[in-house]
Design an enzyme around this catalytic site. Structure first.
Site, PDB file in Angstrom:
ATOM      1  N   GLU A   1      48.861  20.273  62.496  1.00 52.00           N
ATOM      2  CA  GLU A   1      47.561  20.939  62.532  1.00 52.00           C
ATOM      3  C   GLU A   1      46.508  19.843  62.421  1.00 52.00           C
ATOM      4  OE1 GLU A   1      46.939  23.888  59.487  1.00 52.00           O
ATOM      5  OE2 GLU A   1      44.850  24.152  60.094  1.00 52.00           O
TER       6      GLU A   1
ATOM      7  N   ARG B   1      60.867  18.965  52.489  1.00 53.32           N
ATOM      8  CA  ARG B   1      59.707  18.080  52.617  1.00 53.32           C
ATOM      9  C   ARG B   1      59.985  16.776  51.905  1.00 53.32           C
ATOM     10  NH1 ARG B   1      55.236  21.285  53.798  1.00 53.32           N
ATOM     11  NH2 ARG B   1      53.690  19.687  53.476  1.00 53.32           N
TER      12      ARG B   1
ATOM     13  N   LYS C   1      47.382  17.831  52.629  1.00 52.65           N
ATOM     14  CA  LYS C   1      46.155  17.414  53.308  1.00 52.65           C
ATOM     15  C   LYS C   1      44.913  17.902  52.572  1.00 52.65           C
ATOM     16  CE  LYS C   1      47.946  18.409  57.345  1.00 52.65           C
ATOM     17  NZ  LYS C   1      48.021  18.887  58.714  1.00 52.65           N
TER      18      LYS C   1
HETATM   19  P1  ATP Z   1      50.045  19.654  54.467  1.00 52.45           P
HETATM   20  O1  ATP Z   1      50.496  20.474  53.337  1.00 52.45           O
HETATM   21  O2  ATP Z   1      50.044  18.195  54.181  1.00 52.45           O
HETATM   22  O3  ATP Z   1      48.765  20.111  55.053  1.00 52.45           O
HETATM   23  P2  ATP Z   1      51.343  20.853  56.685  1.00 52.45           P
HETATM   24  O4  ATP Z   1      52.754  21.242  56.739  1.00 52.45           O
HETATM   25  O5  ATP Z   1      50.342  21.945  56.612  1.00 52.45           O
HETATM   26  O6  ATP Z   1      51.191  19.790  55.560  1.00 52.45           O
HETATM   27  P3  ATP Z   1      51.146  20.206  59.419  1.00 52.45           P
HETATM   28  O7  ATP Z   1      50.120  19.424  60.131  1.00 52.45           O
HETATM   29  O8  ATP Z   1      51.210  21.654  59.683  1.00 52.45           O
HETATM   30  O9  ATP Z   1      50.942  19.937  57.885  1.00 52.45           O
HETATM   31  O10 ATP Z   1      52.574  19.545  59.611  1.00 52.45           O
HETATM   32  C1  ATP Z   1      53.133  19.222  60.852  1.00 52.45           C
HETATM   33  C2  ATP Z   1      54.606  19.089  60.695  1.00 52.45           C
HETATM   34  O11 ATP Z   1      54.918  18.102  59.718  1.00 52.45           O
HETATM   35  C3  ATP Z   1      55.219  20.382  60.228  1.00 52.45           C
HETATM   36  O12 ATP Z   1      56.380  20.623  60.982  1.00 52.45           O
HETATM   37  C4  ATP Z   1      55.548  20.139  58.781  1.00 52.45           C
HETATM   38  O13 ATP Z   1      56.650  20.876  58.379  1.00 52.45           O
HETATM   39  C5  ATP Z   1      55.804  18.636  58.759  1.00 52.45           C
HETATM   40  N1  ATP Z   1      55.500  18.090  57.434  1.00 52.45           N
HETATM   41  C6  ATP Z   1      54.334  18.170  56.768  1.00 52.45           C
HETATM   42  N2  ATP Z   1      54.434  17.604  55.548  1.00 52.45           N
HETATM   43  C7  ATP Z   1      55.705  17.154  55.442  1.00 52.45           C
HETATM   44  C8  ATP Z   1      56.440  16.479  54.420  1.00 52.45           C
HETATM   45  N3  ATP Z   1      55.875  16.153  53.254  1.00 52.45           N
HETATM   46  N4  ATP Z   1      57.735  16.172  54.666  1.00 52.45           N
HETATM   47  C9  ATP Z   1      58.303  16.485  55.839  1.00 52.45           C
HETATM   48  N5  ATP Z   1      57.674  17.116  56.838  1.00 52.45           N
HETATM   49  C10 ATP Z   1      56.389  17.454  56.655  1.00 52.45           C
HETATM   50 MG    MG Z   2      50.539  23.481  58.279  1.00 49.29          MG
END
Ligand code: ATP
Ligand code: MG
Length: 567
Positions: free
Chosen positions: A37, A264, A274
């Site tokens: 995102e 994660r 984020k």
């Molecule tokens: P955040 O909580 O940091 O905003 P998010 O999952 O909302 O993380 P996205 O931009 O939606 O962030 O993530 C893109 C991809 O990266 C998704 O498939 C998510 O599952 C993966 N991802 C995000 N954070 C992690 C992490 N700490 N470890 C492994 N994969 C991750």
């Molecule tokens: Mg997300």
């Protein structure tokens, strides 16, 4: 450089893919995607997902799409879209022409919503957000049907079209799936599919839309439209999988990717969400998304990390379903091992103490040969100028040495790396009693050879005082003082910010050969650590960031000496 030789370790996801291939599923195709995102910069947790998705595509001769999950326009912007592409590329991955946006599918998503309505599987609901929450029930109590649940297909079609046309204000209505308000899985209790958002300018679609699809509805449809075979996501989506499957089972779409969840990455002494990283940037706790203390890819890059070291780290932590909290030292070891092999060596004095070599002529200089790497001849040599006045590190001299101190002491000798053995003849102090200068003699017979009549205990680094370049050194420590800053009950994570996470030295000196060091180039400053030329450097005014300290500078140098190598 050194990770291409190592085979990627297998994991449960690769095993599932292997089985699918044996079973002839998906016509033997493997297609993954990385779906960020664009509401912040990528962090080391994303790197795990990137390495997994792109790594699988590479190894199975498949494809990996980069898809922006851009359904939340008020939090997203083009800076993030661009930084994400830069960071994925920098990590060494290529999506070729397969760059997509969930917003590419807004029209199709809308058509599928109409299909769901026609099939009696979606309805427009007028409950307020608060009422929706109230009707939803709890983990232990079932929810209640919305009073709008039995609207006719015609009314629902009409209302969704008018929602799209902008007739209703934000929050007035939503489109919901009609699934099961008594489901033990709350995600299936008539989840929202569309909401109204006026007044936002979407970075891709501008003002074309005022209704936006929800992630849980958009994601499976986007995956299916792209022909994804394995949709890999983190564990918090496990409970959403039934909704992922429900969506694809209830629309006419010729593809049903398999969602597989993995855990994660959590890294100690930092935060990864984020939302929290945004707070650090917006509230000025760091200098930006690429601050070298941040766990972002941009921060790690500026800190001096290599893409290879990050990929190596992702290989080492592996992919499982169990929650893991990884120590910072695991990441640091990866960059240390990488730079140990390929960073050229140089000398820098961080806490300068002037030494006058009393038997070396003033206005004279001798250019001494120094190896750029102790192991690799092909990395060549350089010249370091030796002059009457040099700087050594304050910590390499002790007037009253602790036990076992092998560096310079009054009347004692030490070897200058790549140069001579010097003896401390006299100490000059200021009025406050602080040592401000040492007067030493040098033994001309010791260039590259140890004296036969006595043993020299230590080797120290140095730079020529008149010819060295003054430099700024930025030394970083952990950003937080707590291993899990966002997991402490009743405390805000910012309470655990480390006030000493950045230490700046403005009076450091580096050898003159570094005058031409380019931004982002990396060095091992002997006995100090690995450093990277920061982009804040100006011509003749270098700024270095310490990437990581050396594990054990002493052990190595002493071992070399014992082996009788030229020092
Ligand atoms: P955040 O909580 O940091 O905003 P998010 O999952 O909302 O993380 P996205 O931009 O939606 O962030 O993530 C893109 C991809 O990266 C998704 O498939 C998510 O599952 C993966 N991802 C995000 N954070 C992690 C992490 N700490 N470890 C492994 N994969 C991750
Ligand atoms: Mg997300």
């Amino acid at each position: 450089m050194n990770d291409s030789k190592r085979p990627t370790p297998t994991n449960f996801i690769r095993q599932i893919i292997d089985q699918d291939l044996v079973a002839g599923k998906n016509d033997g195709r493997v297609a993954t995607r990385f779906p960020p995102e664009p509401n912040g910069y990528l962090h080391i947790g994303h790197a795990k997902s990137i390495c997994l998705n792109f790594g699988i595509a590479e190894d199975y001769d498949g494809t990996c799409n980069l898809r922006f999950d851009d359904t939340n326009p008020h939090k997203e912007n083009i800076e993030f879209v661009e930084s994400i592409q830069r960071d994925v590329r920098w990590l060494g991955y290529d999506w070729a022409e397969r760059l997509y946006y969930a917003s590419d599918y807004f029209e199709q998503l809308y058509e599928f919503a109409l299909e769901l309505i026609r099939a009696g599987k979606a309805f427009v609901c007028d409950l307020t957000a608060e009422q929706v929450r109230e009707y939803r029930g709890t983990l232990t109590a079932p929810g209640r049907d919305s009073p709008y649940r039995n609207r006719s297909v015609e009314e629902n079609l009409d209302l969704l079209q008018r929602m799209r046309a902008g007739e209703f204000p934000d929050g007035a209505r939503v489109l919901r799936a009609k699934i099961d308000m008594a489901s033990p899985n709350i995600n299936l209790r008539d989840p929202t599919l569309y909401r109204i958002r006026h007044g936002v300018i979407h970075h891709q679609t501008g003002e074309e839309w005022c209704i936006y699809p929800m992630y849980d509805y958009t994601h499976p449809v986007s995956d299916a439209l792209e022909g994804i075979t394995h949709s890999l996501c983190t564990l918090e989506f496990e409970d959403h999988r039934p909704l992922y499957d429900w969506t694809l089972d209830n629309i006419t779409i010729g593809c049903h990717p398999q969602q597989i969840e993995f855990s994660r990455l959590n890294l100690q002494y930092t935060v990864m969400s984020k939302r929290r990283l945004t707070a650090l940037v917006d509230q000025g706790h760091v200098r930006g998304w690429d601050d070298p203390r941040m766990p972002t890819i941009a921060g790690l890059r500026r800190r001096g990390y290599t893409p290879e070291s990050i990929r190596d780290f992702c290989d080492r932590i592996g992919v499982t379903k169990s929650d893991n909290s990884v120590q910072m030292s695991a990441l640091e070891n990866c960059i240390r091992e990488d730079l140990e092999e390929r960073a050229p060596r140089a000398m820098a004095v961080l806490h300068p103490l002037k030494v006058v070599i009393i038997n070396f002529p003033a206005d004279s200089r001798e250019d001494l040969v120094a190896r750029n790497h102790p192991k690799y001849d092909e990395m060549g040599t350089r010249l370091v100028p030796f002059t009457r006045e040099i700087y050594i590190d304050r910590q390499d001299f002790a007037e009253t040495p602790p036990k076992g101190f092998k560096r310079l002491v009054p009347g004692g000798e030490v070897r200058l790396r790549y140069a001579y053995v010097i003896r401390c003849e006299e100490i000059i102090k200021d009025e406050a009693g602080e040592v401000v200068e040492l007067r030493c003699s040098y033994d001309r017979a010791t260039l590259g050879v140890n004296p036969s009549d006595r043993k020299i205990g230590g080797v120290i680094h140095w730079v020529s005082a008149p010819l060295a370049l003054r430099a700024e050194m930025r030394l970083y420590d952990r950003l937080f003082t707590h291993p899990t800053p966002d997991g402490v009950k009743d405390h805000d994570f910012k309470e655990f910010l480390n006030p000493d996470s950045l230490h700046i030295l403005t009076e450091a000196y580096v050898e003159p050969s570094l005058e031409i060091a380019e931004i982002s180039s990396r060095y091992q400053f002997e006995r100090e650590g690995y450093f990277c030329v920061d982009e804040d450097s100006a011509a003749g005014d270098p700024v270095f960031s310490r990437t990581v300290t050396l594990r054990d500078s002493w052990a190595k140098i002493e071992a070399q000496q014992a082996a009788g190598k030229r020092t």
